[in-house]
Design an enzyme around this catalytic site. Sequence first.
Site, PDB file in Angstrom:
ATOM      1  N   CYS A   1      84.304  59.894   1.045  1.00 23.83           N
ATOM      2  CA  CYS A   1      83.906  60.533  -0.207  1.00 23.83           C
ATOM      3  C   CYS A   1      82.936  61.657   0.102  1.00 23.83           C
ATOM      4  CB  CYS A   1      83.326  59.521  -1.186  1.00 23.83           C
ATOM      5  SG  CYS A   1      81.618  59.134  -0.913  1.00 23.83           S
TER       6      CYS A   1
ATOM      7  N   ARG B   1      84.723  54.093  -5.806  1.00 24.44           N
ATOM      8  CA  ARG B   1      84.701  53.228  -4.631  1.00 24.44           C
ATOM      9  C   ARG B   1      84.238  51.814  -4.961  1.00 24.44           C
ATOM     10  NH1 ARG B   1      84.706  55.352   0.099  1.00 24.44           N
ATOM     11  NH2 ARG B   1      83.540  53.562   0.849  1.00 24.44           N
TER      12      ARG B   1
ATOM     13  N   ARG C   1      79.729  60.220 -14.561  1.00 26.02           N
ATOM     14  CA  ARG C   1      80.066  58.935 -13.927  1.00 26.02           C
ATOM     15  C   ARG C   1      78.880  57.984 -13.948  1.00 26.02           C
ATOM     16  NH1 ARG C   1      82.644  59.137  -8.183  1.00 26.02           N
ATOM     17  NH2 ARG C   1      82.181  56.955  -8.586  1.00 26.02           N
TER      18      ARG C   1
ATOM     19  N   LYS D   1      73.641  51.494 -13.554  1.00 20.21           N
ATOM     20  CA  LYS D   1      75.051  51.604 -13.141  1.00 20.21           C
ATOM     21  C   LYS D   1      75.348  50.652 -11.981  1.00 20.21           C
ATOM     22  CE  LYS D   1      76.333  55.033 -10.217  1.00 20.21           C
ATOM     23  NZ  LYS D   1      77.102  54.659  -9.019  1.00 20.21           N
ATOM     24  N   ASN D   2      74.492  50.712 -10.955  1.00 25.47           N
ATOM     25  CA  ASN D   2      74.812  49.971  -9.740  1.00 25.47           C
ATOM     26  C   ASN D   2      74.558  48.466  -9.852  1.00 25.47           C
ATOM     27  OD1 ASN D   2      75.746  52.292  -8.637  1.00 25.47           O
ATOM     28  ND2 ASN D   2      73.940  52.678  -7.361  1.00 25.47           N
TER      29      ASN D   2
ATOM     30  N   ASP E   1      69.547  57.429  -3.274  1.00 28.91           N
ATOM     31  CA  ASP E   1      70.017  57.925  -4.572  1.00 28.91           C
ATOM     32  C   ASP E   1      68.975  58.799  -5.283  1.00 28.91           C
ATOM     33  OD1 ASP E   1      72.384  56.634  -4.161  1.00 28.91           O
ATOM     34  OD2 ASP E   1      71.938  54.924  -5.448  1.00 28.91           O
TER      35      ASP E   1
ATOM     36  N   ILE F   1      70.807  57.162   5.332  1.00 25.65           N
ATOM     37  CA  ILE F   1      71.838  56.216   4.872  1.00 25.65           C
ATOM     38  C   ILE F   1      73.242  56.824   4.925  1.00 25.65           C
ATOM     39  CG2 ILE F   1      72.572  54.701   2.975  1.00 25.65           C
ATOM     40  CD1 ILE F   1      69.849  53.873   4.031  1.00 25.65           C
TER      41      ILE F   1
ATOM     42  N   ARG G   1      81.836  56.275   4.565  1.00 26.31           N
ATOM     43  CA  ARG G   1      81.687  55.038   3.793  1.00 26.31           C
ATOM     44  C   ARG G   1      82.775  53.985   4.022  1.00 26.31           C
ATOM     45  NH1 ARG G   1      79.797  56.560  -2.181  1.00 26.31           N
ATOM     46  NH2 ARG G   1      78.893  54.479  -2.103  1.00 26.31           N
ATOM     47  N   PRO G   2      82.882  53.474   5.245  1.00 28.58           N
ATOM     48  CA  PRO G   2      83.862  52.415   5.498  1.00 28.58           C
ATOM     49  C   PRO G   2      83.483  51.101   4.794  1.00 28.58           C
ATOM     50  CG  PRO G   2      82.495  52.777   7.437  1.00 28.58           C
ATOM     51  CD  PRO G   2      82.079  53.806   6.422  1.00 28.58           C
ATOM     52  N   VAL G   3      84.446  50.160   4.732  1.00 29.54           N
ATOM     53  CA  VAL G   3      84.172  48.846   4.121  1.00 29.54           C
ATOM     54  C   VAL G   3      84.404  47.727   5.149  1.00 29.54           C
ATOM     55  CG1 VAL G   3      84.553  49.510   1.716  1.00 29.54           C
ATOM     56  CG2 VAL G   3      86.501  48.791   3.106  1.00 29.54           C
ATOM     57  N   ASP G   4      84.259  48.085   6.432  1.00 32.02           N
ATOM     58  CA  ASP G   4      84.511  47.108   7.500  1.00 32.02           C
ATOM     59  C   ASP G   4      83.627  45.865   7.397  1.00 32.02           C
ATOM     60  OD1 ASP G   4      82.586  49.257   8.169  1.00 32.02           O
ATOM     61  OD2 ASP G   4      82.195  48.032   9.939  1.00 32.02           O
ATOM     62  N   GLN G   5      82.413  46.022   6.867  1.00 30.28           N
ATOM     63  CA  GLN G   5      81.511  44.861   6.798  1.00 30.28           C
ATOM     64  C   GLN G   5      81.943  43.872   5.707  1.00 30.28           C
ATOM     65  OE1 GLN G   5      79.105  44.396   9.194  1.00 30.28           O
ATOM     66  NE2 GLN G   5      80.195  46.193   9.977  1.00 30.28           N
TER      67      GLN G   5
HETATM   68  N1  EPU Z   1      78.626  50.961   5.687  1.00 26.66           N
HETATM   69  C1  EPU Z   1      79.511  50.727   6.715  1.00 26.66           C
HETATM   70  N2  EPU Z   1      80.406  49.698   6.583  1.00 26.66           N
HETATM   71  C2  EPU Z   1      80.458  48.922   5.471  1.00 26.66           C
HETATM   72  C3  EPU Z   1      79.555  49.171   4.415  1.00 26.66           C
HETATM   73  C4  EPU Z   1      78.646  50.197   4.555  1.00 26.66           C
HETATM   74  O1  EPU Z   1      79.494  51.419   7.731  1.00 26.66           O
HETATM   75  O2  EPU Z   1      81.300  48.025   5.413  1.00 26.66           O
HETATM   76  C5  EPU Z   1      77.643  52.044   5.813  1.00 26.66           C
HETATM   77  C6  EPU Z   1      77.865  53.156   4.786  1.00 26.66           C
HETATM   78  O3  EPU Z   1      78.838  54.093   5.228  1.00 26.66           O
HETATM   79  C7  EPU Z   1      76.487  53.739   4.658  1.00 26.66           C
HETATM   80  C8  EPU Z   1      75.575  52.518   4.801  1.00 26.66           C
HETATM   81  O4  EPU Z   1      76.361  51.530   5.472  1.00 26.66           O
HETATM   82  O5  EPU Z   1      76.228  54.644   5.693  1.00 26.66           O
HETATM   83  C9  EPU Z   1      75.061  51.923   3.513  1.00 26.66           C
HETATM   84  O6  EPU Z   1      76.120  51.832   2.586  1.00 26.66           O
HETATM   85  P1  EPU Z   1      76.174  50.742   1.431  1.00 26.66           P
HETATM   86  O7  EPU Z   1      77.325  49.849   1.688  1.00 26.66           O
HETATM   87  O8  EPU Z   1      74.845  50.110   1.225  1.00 26.66           O
HETATM   88  O9  EPU Z   1      76.514  51.656   0.158  1.00 26.66           O
HETATM   89  P2  EPU Z   1      77.435  51.226  -1.039  1.00 26.66           P
HETATM   90  O10 EPU Z   1      77.282  49.783  -1.261  1.00 26.66           O
HETATM   91  O11 EPU Z   1      78.787  51.785  -0.840  1.00 26.66           O
HETATM   92  C10 EPU Z   1      75.655  51.477  -2.914  1.00 26.66           C
HETATM   93  C11 EPU Z   1      75.519  52.282  -4.169  1.00 26.66           C
HETATM   94  C12 EPU Z   1      75.298  53.740  -3.804  1.00 26.66           C
HETATM   95  C13 EPU Z   1      74.013  53.832  -2.981  1.00 26.66           C
HETATM   96  C14 EPU Z   1      74.134  52.934  -1.733  1.00 26.66           C
HETATM   97  C15 EPU Z   1      72.875  52.883  -0.896  1.00 26.66           C
HETATM   98  C16 EPU Z   1      76.862  51.041  -5.725  1.00 26.66           C
HETATM   99  C17 EPU Z   1      78.075  50.954  -6.563  1.00 26.66           C
HETATM  100  N3  EPU Z   1      76.715  52.125  -4.967  1.00 26.66           N
HETATM  101  O12 EPU Z   1      76.769  52.022  -2.225  1.00 26.66           O
HETATM  102  O13 EPU Z   1      75.107  54.452  -5.021  1.00 26.66           O
HETATM  103  O14 EPU Z   1      73.783  55.152  -2.575  1.00 26.66           O
HETATM  104  O15 EPU Z   1      74.456  51.589  -2.143  1.00 26.66           O
HETATM  105  O16 EPU Z   1      71.807  52.440  -1.639  1.00 26.66           O
HETATM  106  O17 EPU Z   1      76.013  50.164  -5.772  1.00 26.66           O
HETATM  107  C18 EPU Z   1      75.075  56.343  -6.408  1.00 26.66           C
HETATM  108  O18 EPU Z   1      74.776  55.589  -7.347  1.00 26.66           O
HETATM  109  O19 EPU Z   1      75.020  57.600  -6.516  1.00 26.66           O
HETATM  110  C19 EPU Z   1      75.499  55.772  -5.149  1.00 26.66           C
HETATM  111  C20 EPU Z   1      76.159  56.457  -4.216  1.00 26.66           C
END
Ligand code: EPU
Length: 416
Positions: free
Chosen positions: A116, A92, A396, A22-23, A304, A326, A121-125
């Site tokens: 969520c 997301r 999902r 999926k990911n 995960d 995480i 889970r912000p997207v600031d980065q």
């Molecule tokens: N984070 C920030 N700011 C950002 C991005 C991330 O603070 O801009 C924080 C997050 O809140 C979290 C940490 O950094 O605490 C890591 O988050 P990451 O961005 O790596 O997670 P993601 O990309 O949103 C993906 C997977 C998740 C998986 C995580 C960690 C996808 C679509 N989703 O999420 O998968 O848990 O990486 O490996 O690839 C799942 O499949 O059940 C799932 C949640």
Amino acid sequence: MDKLLITGGQRLNGDVSISGAKNAALPILCAGLLSSDDVVLHNVPSLQDVSTMLKLLGQMGLRITQGNGVVTLNGAEIDKLEAPYDLVKTMRASILVLGPLLARFGEAKVSLPGGCAIGSRPVDQHIKGLQAMGAEITIEAGYIHAKAKRLKGTRVVTDMITVTGTENLLMAATLAEGETILENAAREPEVTDLAHLLVAMGAKIEGIGTDRLVIQGVDRLHGATHAVIADRIETATFLCAVAAAGGDITLKNVRSDILDVALDKLREAGVILTSGTDWIRAQMGARPKAVSFRTTEYPGFPTDMQAQFMAVNCIAQGSSRVTETIFENRFMHVQEMNRLGAHIEIDGHTAMISGVDKLVGAPVMATDLRASASLVIAGLAAEGETLIDRIYHLDRGYDRMEVKLSGVGALIKRVK
Ligand code: EPU
């Protein structure tokens, strides 16, 4: 709303074919936005999140043809550079259209994902990286508005390791002017799989699989054919099911080389594992032994898989400590497992589990994708019937899980 009814206590025996990840599939589908040629994708899993992503991409004007796990994307006629709230709020990963749209069309409007079930889970980065590459970004009425005539290569160091953040910036950098260096990049195999597709499309990327990706921007990307990598989380979920329920199963179409830490923990729990390049056999004849771990980025223990291993620990011999580093709220399954008779206490980011001799089936509620999977595992190991509500979470991210489990002898059925 569908539910799953499980009658526990059956051992699992036989073969299971593992689907595409999926990911990996979600970012890879978004890469279709980067080219006007055909991108042909094999081994695309049949999941709700994939359908949602295809709906989103279709709304943007991407032409999509599908059949037998093969999805062909054509981005010659994209005319709507927007990801609306009603789709982003259900998934997301929709944020992954931001980088490709901005890089190819100079503009994008993407709804900000909210919090969520597993954390804020912000997207600031993602935003910080694109701004560093010259994008003008404003947030208005819940939407990210991004503009850039052409993104410019630069050095981006993310504050933390982010999987989709790395993927978004990587896709954006492929069409930027000059060199982009992504430091502190995520090394997850799904990021690597995306990078391999991008290279097949003509992108110039060095350092694939490392935490430093160096990308030389090109003017255009062409079409390519790619097979999505096997789902390591689905693989490990089935292995945990055998660890908890006992039996002898062989998983096909897997990648055993990207599962080191999970396989080590399963061995520690007493599972006998043998593997080849694309198969893993798991044999379990006894009660599992408790295993402690701490989630961390790849190649460490995957967040995960935290919930599914916790299900195994619930009925294991001995006590264990599980620390989630995480996500701040990824213990929603704990209360449900305790309803099945587990003994779990939470102290901050750590759960202390005292293994019990048996779990007893009960009605429980799924709260997120991996929590749902952990309840399925607990239900398989429990005595009597477990009814899992809200399994849309499971749909999902798992490709017909109950069908695959029935195929190896589990008593599990979908009820309305
Ligand atoms: N984070 C920030 N700011 C950002 C991005 C991330 O603070 O801009 C924080 C997050 O809140 C979290 C940490 O950094 O605490 C890591 O988050 P990451 O961005 O790596 O997670 P993601 O990309 O949103 C993906 C997977 C998740 C998986 C995580 C960690 C996808 C679509 N989703 O999420 O998968 O848990 O990486 O490996 O690839 C799942 O499949 O059940 C799932 C949640």
